[in-house]
Design a protein around this motif. Sequence first.
Motif, mmCIF file in Angstrom:
data_model
loop_
_atom_site.group_PDB
_atom_site.id
_atom_site.type_symbol
_atom_site.label_atom_id
_atom_site.label_comp_id
_atom_site.label_asym_id
_atom_site.label_seq_id
_atom_site.Cartn_x
_atom_site.Cartn_y
_atom_site.Cartn_z
ATOM 1 N N TYR A 1 0.962 -1.388 -0.116
ATOM 2 C CA TYR A 1 -0.009 0.049 -0.002
ATOM 3 C C TYR A 1 0.890 1.265 -0.015
ATOM 4 O O TYR A 1 0.294 2.410 -0.312
ATOM 5 C CB TYR A 1 -0.887 -0.107 1.208
ATOM 6 N N GLY A 2 2.166 1.400 0.266
ATOM 7 C CA GLY A 2 2.851 2.488 0.392
ATOM 8 C C GLY A 2 2.973 3.241 -1.180
ATOM 9 O O GLY A 2 3.071 4.523 -0.751
ATOM 10 N N HIS A 3 2.670 2.548 -2.174
ATOM 11 C CA HIS A 3 2.748 3.359 -3.236
ATOM 12 C C HIS A 3 1.649 4.138 -3.666
ATOM 13 O O HIS A 3 1.625 5.026 -4.512
ATOM 14 C CB HIS A 3 2.990 2.241 -4.556
ATOM 15 N N LEU A 4 0.625 3.909 -2.729
ATOM 16 C CA LEU A 4 -0.800 4.884 -2.952
ATOM 17 C C LEU A 4 -0.468 6.182 -2.553
ATOM 18 O O LEU A 4 -1.451 7.100 -3.088
ATOM 19 C CB LEU A 4 -1.956 4.142 -2.146
ATOM 20 N N ALA B 1 1.238 9.243 -8.880
ATOM 21 C CA ALA B 1 1.898 9.910 -10.008
ATOM 22 C C ALA B 1 3.087 9.061 -10.602
ATOM 23 O O ALA B 1 3.536 9.156 -11.804
ATOM 24 C CB ALA B 1 2.269 11.231 -9.810
ATOM 25 N N SER B 2 3.757 8.310 -9.862
ATOM 26 C CA SER B 2 4.876 7.302 -10.166
ATOM 27 C C SER B 2 4.496 6.393 -11.228
ATOM 28 O O SER B 2 3.340 5.730 -11.064
ATOM 29 C CB SER B 2 5.829 6.825 -9.234
ATOM 30 N N PRO B 3 5.104 5.976 -12.172
ATOM 31 C CA PRO B 3 4.974 4.625 -13.067
ATOM 32 C C PRO B 3 4.524 3.355 -12.396
ATOM 33 O O PRO B 3 5.131 3.282 -11.186
ATOM 34 C CB PRO B 3 6.127 4.583 -14.059
ATOM 35 N N LEU B 4 3.361 2.716 -12.771
ATOM 36 C CA LEU B 4 2.916 1.531 -12.160
ATOM 37 C C LEU B 4 4.376 0.453 -11.940
ATOM 38 O O LEU B 4 4.483 -0.067 -11.135
ATOM 39 C CB LEU B 4 1.979 0.923 -12.982
ATOM 40 N N ILE B 5 5.030 0.441 -13.192
ATOM 41 C CA ILE B 5 6.311 -0.471 -13.058
ATOM 42 C C ILE B 5 7.258 -0.272 -12.152
ATOM 43 O O ILE B 5 7.907 -1.083 -11.212
ATOM 44 C CB ILE B 5 6.933 -0.624 -14.364
ATOM 45 N N ILE B 6 7.424 0.967 -11.512
ATOM 46 C CA ILE B 6 8.299 1.429 -10.500
ATOM 47 C C ILE B 6 7.567 1.095 -9.188
ATOM 48 O O ILE B 6 8.496 0.423 -8.487
ATOM 49 C CB ILE B 6 8.502 2.967 -10.390
ATOM 50 N N ALA B 7 6.554 0.927 -9.017
ATOM 51 C CA ALA B 7 5.730 0.673 -7.794
ATOM 52 C C ALA B 7 5.768 -0.761 -7.598
ATOM 53 O O ALA B 7 6.019 -1.366 -6.605
ATOM 54 C CB ALA B 7 4.135 1.060 -7.837
ATOM 55 N N ILE B 8 5.932 -1.654 -8.690
ATOM 56 C CA ILE B 8 5.983 -3.021 -8.607
ATOM 57 C C ILE B 8 7.174 -3.314 -8.213
ATOM 58 O O ILE B 8 7.381 -4.247 -7.500
ATOM 59 C CB ILE B 8 5.336 -3.679 -9.923
ATOM 60 N N ALA C 1 9.059 -6.396 -0.429
ATOM 61 C CA ALA C 1 8.656 -7.866 0.016
ATOM 62 C C ALA C 1 9.446 -8.804 0.392
ATOM 63 O O ALA C 1 9.275 -9.657 1.474
ATOM 64 C CB ALA C 1 7.531 -8.186 -1.237
ATOM 65 N N PHE C 2 10.676 -8.727 -0.270
ATOM 66 C CA PHE C 2 11.819 -9.616 0.054
ATOM 67 C C PHE C 2 12.212 -9.399 1.619
ATOM 68 O O PHE C 2 12.492 -10.613 2.305
ATOM 69 C CB PHE C 2 13.010 -9.020 -0.997
#
Length: 117
Positions: free
Chosen positions: A27-30, A34-41, A48-49
Amino acid sequence: MTNFLPPAMLPIVLLLASNIFMTFAWYGHLKHKASPLIIAIVASWGIAFFEYCLAVPANRYGSAVYSTAELKTMQEVITLLVFAAFSVFWLKEPLGWNHALGFAFIALGAWFIFQKW
């Protein structure tokens, strides 16, 4: 690590720490839409590691003290507590009475899991 905490506390501490990482990964990326989705992923995978580096030992050590149902219940309750704090303090989203009531019912369910009848 098992020398620092009692065996019953170690999985709780590890699950708490792992859930902090997990909540930021999910949820932090929420807060940064504005940042690209690939960066969030990619960032979420990296975070998660570290969550897994804590969750797997928590369950391994915890299985010596708790049943898997108890471990999973602890994980879910800890997840809700961490998420509630995260939602209020990081995302600035208030929690209402309905959330408190729902969490109370989940806590009641968790209480039943730990009963030895």
